[in-house]
Every structure is written in structure tokens, then in C-alpha cells.
Motif scaffolding. Structure first.
Motif: not given
Length: 130
Positions: A41-45, A47-51, A81-85, A106-114
Motif C-alpha cells: 500500500k502507498l501512503t497518501d503523499s 499516491i499524490y506524487e504518482i497521480k 529506502t526507495k522503489i522505482i514505480v 496496479i492501482n493508485w494506492n497499491t504497487v506490485e513488487i516482484p
């Protein structure tokens, strides 16, 4: 002679395109299809940054809770300490040589990390291709 040139050109194009796509992420129906993943799950900030400021392969900083989640679920000792989205459609035809800590949106609040792409910052830097 023209026929020989056309055949040779076609072979070169085929080989080149095969090489450039050879190391792309295995994505099927918008999801990673190459092994186990973590859903984070992503944080609100975040999500805002990505959107609002999405760029393919952009880095986002992870919270301490997200880092703990990765350690506990990926069986690694030191989390990134960081990921590439990136959106799956932006990643499926790109080379992943040296890529680490990728999160598919995969949606605005979740990322799938292999899991096979999760590394500590130090390991990720060593894998990076300049």
C-alpha cells in the motif's frame, strides 16, 4: 541483389528487436507474471506524487513501515529506502537490465513488487547499469 539486401535487413531488424525485448519484465494482463510478488500500500503523499507527477521509472521514498513490511515479506535483511514505480504498460517493452526495487502500479494506492527485483540500496547500486 535487392532481394538479398531485403532479407539481410529483415534478419537484422528481427535480431535487434528480439535483443531489445529479451529482458523486459514478464507482464500479462497488466500484472507481473514472472514469480512471487509483494503487494504494498502507498501512503497518501506517495499516491499524490504518482497521480499528479507520474513519470515512468520515477523513484519514491519508502516509509519505515514499508521498509519493515518488505523485510518481513521478502526475507531480506536490509530493505531498500526507495522503489522505482512504473505502470505495467510503460515497463513491458523496456529492458530491465540492472533494474532493482521496481513497483508496478496496479492501482493508485497499491504497487506490485516482484520479489526477485528487491535489493538493498547498496546491492541495487551495484546492479545498476549506467
Amino acid at each position: 541483389m535487392k532481394l538479398l539486401f531485403c532479407v539481410f535487413s529483415s534478419i537484422i531488424i528481427f535480431v535487434y528487436s528480439s535483443l531489445t525485448l529479451a529482458d523486459a519484465l514478464p507482464i500479462k494482463d497488466g500484472r507481473y507474471n514472472g514469480g512471487p510478488v509483494l503487494f504494498m500500500k502507498l501512503t497518501d503523499s506517495q499516491i499524490y506524487e504518482i497521480k499528479n507527477h507520474y513519470k515512468p521509472f520515477q523513484e519514491i521514498n519508502l516509509t519505515k513501515d514499508q521498509q519493515i513490511y518488505i523485510v518481513n515479506n521478502a526475507q531480506i535483511k536490509e530493505p531498500p529506502t526507495k522503489i522505482i514505480v512504473v505502470r505495467p504498460e510503460d515497463a513491458k517493452d523496456n529492458c530491465t537490465c540492472g533494474l532493482s526495487n521496481i513497483g508496478l502500479i496496479i492501482n493508485w494506492n497499491t504497487v506490485e513488487i516482484p520479489k526477485e527485483y528487491i535489493f538493498s540500496d547498496k546491492e541495487a547500486k551495484a546492479r545498476q547499469i549506467e
